[in-house]
Design an enzyme around this catalytic site. Structure first.
Site, PDB file in Angstrom:
ATOM      1  N   ASP A   1      -5.058   4.887   6.265  1.00 49.40           N
ATOM      2  CA  ASP A   1      -4.968   5.089   5.088  1.00 49.40           C
ATOM      3  C   ASP A   1      -4.082   3.704   4.583  1.00 49.40           C
ATOM      4  O   ASP A   1      -3.465   3.676   3.208  1.00 49.40           O
ATOM      5  CB  ASP A   1      -4.185   6.192   4.622  1.00 49.40           C
ATOM      6  CG  ASP A   1      -2.792   6.619   5.416  1.00 49.40           C
ATOM      7  OD1 ASP A   1      -2.614   5.829   6.256  1.00 49.40           O
ATOM      8  OD2 ASP A   1      -2.264   7.748   5.172  1.00 49.40           O
TER       9      ASP A   1
ATOM     10  N   GLY B   1       1.824  14.018   5.896  1.00 46.14           N
ATOM     11  CA  GLY B   1       0.515  14.018   5.235  1.00 46.14           C
ATOM     12  C   GLY B   1       0.919  12.999   3.928  1.00 46.14           C
ATOM     13  O   GLY B   1      -0.082  13.026   2.921  1.00 46.14           O
ATOM     14  N   LEU B   2       1.958  12.261   3.713  1.00 50.19           N
ATOM     15  CA  LEU B   2       2.091  11.648   2.493  1.00 50.19           C
ATOM     16  C   LEU B   2       2.061  10.014   2.754  1.00 50.19           C
ATOM     17  O   LEU B   2       2.299   9.240   1.847  1.00 50.19           O
ATOM     18  CB  LEU B   2       3.541  11.855   2.167  1.00 50.19           C
ATOM     19  CG  LEU B   2       4.031  13.449   1.719  1.00 50.19           C
ATOM     20  CD1 LEU B   2       5.292  13.716   1.468  1.00 50.19           C
ATOM     21  CD2 LEU B   2       3.153  13.750   0.552  1.00 50.19           C
TER      22      LEU B   2
ATOM     23  N   PRO C   1       9.223  12.041   3.508  1.00 52.96           N
ATOM     24  CA  PRO C   1       9.128  12.787   4.802  1.00 52.96           C
ATOM     25  C   PRO C   1       8.192  12.303   5.938  1.00 52.96           C
ATOM     26  O   PRO C   1       7.034  11.717   5.551  1.00 52.96           O
ATOM     27  CB  PRO C   1       8.957  14.105   4.494  1.00 52.96           C
ATOM     28  CG  PRO C   1       9.525  14.255   2.930  1.00 52.96           C
ATOM     29  CD  PRO C   1       9.097  12.791   2.460  1.00 52.96           C
TER      30      PRO C   1
ATOM     31  N   LYS D   1       1.770   9.012  -1.066  1.00 53.04           N
ATOM     32  CA  LYS D   1       0.517   9.669  -1.757  1.00 53.04           C
ATOM     33  C   LYS D   1       0.098  10.916  -1.490  1.00 53.04           C
ATOM     34  O   LYS D   1       0.716  11.672  -0.515  1.00 53.04           O
ATOM     35  CB  LYS D   1      -0.663   8.790  -1.432  1.00 53.04           C
ATOM     36  CG  LYS D   1      -1.167   8.546   0.209  1.00 53.04           C
ATOM     37  CD  LYS D   1      -1.819   9.939   0.725  1.00 53.04           C
ATOM     38  CE  LYS D   1      -1.988   9.828   2.340  1.00 53.04           C
ATOM     39  NZ  LYS D   1      -2.255  11.251   2.611  1.00 53.04           N
TER      40      LYS D   1
END
Length: 267
Positions: free
Chosen positions: A132, A94-95, A90, A8
């Site tokens: 998240d 922050g994904l 990765p 995301k």
């Protein structure tokens, strides 16, 4: 059985206040992108987690997928499974890769063993694993608030644009990123700003982590600048970094950016 666990990006991120429980209240928009890990479960004599692909810090026994399975196993008496995780998203970017893996593992187990868990029940199972994680159960664009685990659906579609992700070779500690934050109520909610045309997001849609993270990791700020120099309509660091995304109105090739960074096109 296997699942493709997607990443995301954060379309804006405001840190609004420090909570009494030590967490922070935030507001952001989680938007799923087409960059995937692969999660597989197979019958086995003992439950293990095998991680392949890019290197993941820490031992496999501490992987979120294994933790998620063990929580379900405790409640439902599940038979042993081998969890195989092929990492492509990765780490420390922050994904949300690890969170997505855990959420998709729960959905796989729910399907394979016909547990009949509702969306809300699956969200509750993964909330304790990461703020998240719960987003990836429904996996649709959402305005997120609270700790980032409460959601409202939001109508946003970037499918007519071309997204580029660029990951510098640095790892940003989420705890360190939060340490540089002074929470404040935003001038205007992301929920309102997101309905502006994409080309007007620059200077309006912000990530509160950027100032402190950029001061410690100037190479991340340089990636953002290069995306704008290459014609991005909008660019922003995702989450607490270190990945930066650019939204373009055309397909692009960015060989200069590829020299020092991992670049993903068309996500």
């Amino acid at each position: 059985m296997l699942a493709f666990a997607n990443a995301k990006i954060n379309l804006g991120l405001n840190i609004t206040e420090k909570r009494s429980d030590g967490y922070h209240n935030i507001e952001t928009i989680f938007y799923p992108v087409k960059l995937n890990d692969v999660v597989e479960i197979t019958d086995a004599k003992e439950t293990t987690c095998v991680v392949k692909g890019i290197d993941v810090p820490g031992a496999a026994k501490d992987n979120l997928c294994l933790k998620a399975f063990n929580v379900l196993r405790k409640d439902f008496g599940l038979p042993a499974q081998q969890i195989t995780l092929l990492k492509n998203i990765p780490v420390g970017a922050g994904l949300g890769g690890g969170s997505s893996d855990a959420a998709h593992l729960v959905k796989l187990v729910n399907e394979k063993f016909k547990l009949g868990l509702s969306v809300a029940a699956m969200q509750d199972y993964v909330r304790e694993l990461g703020a998240d994680c719960a987003f990836f159960i429904e996996n649709q664009p959402a305005f997120a608030f609270g700790k980032g685990d409460e959601f409202e659906p939001i109508a946003i579609d970037l499918s007519n644009y071309h997204l580029v992700l660029a990951k510098p070779p640095v790892h940003v500690s989420t705890a360190a990123a939060y340490a540089g934050i002074k929470p404040a109520s935003p001038r205007r909610s992301i929920k309102d700003l997101i309905h502006l045309p994409v080309e007007k997001w620059k200077g309006q849609l912000e990530n509160d982590f950027e100032p402190s993270v950029f001061s410690g990791y100037p190479e991340i700020e340089q990636v953002k600048s290069k995306l704008y120099q290459s014609g991005a309509l909008f660019a922003l660091m995702s989450g607490s970094g270190s990945c930066v995304y650019g939204i373009f109105n055309r397909k692009v090739s960015l060989p200069e950016l590829e020299k020092d960074n991992k670049v993903f096109y068309g996500v």
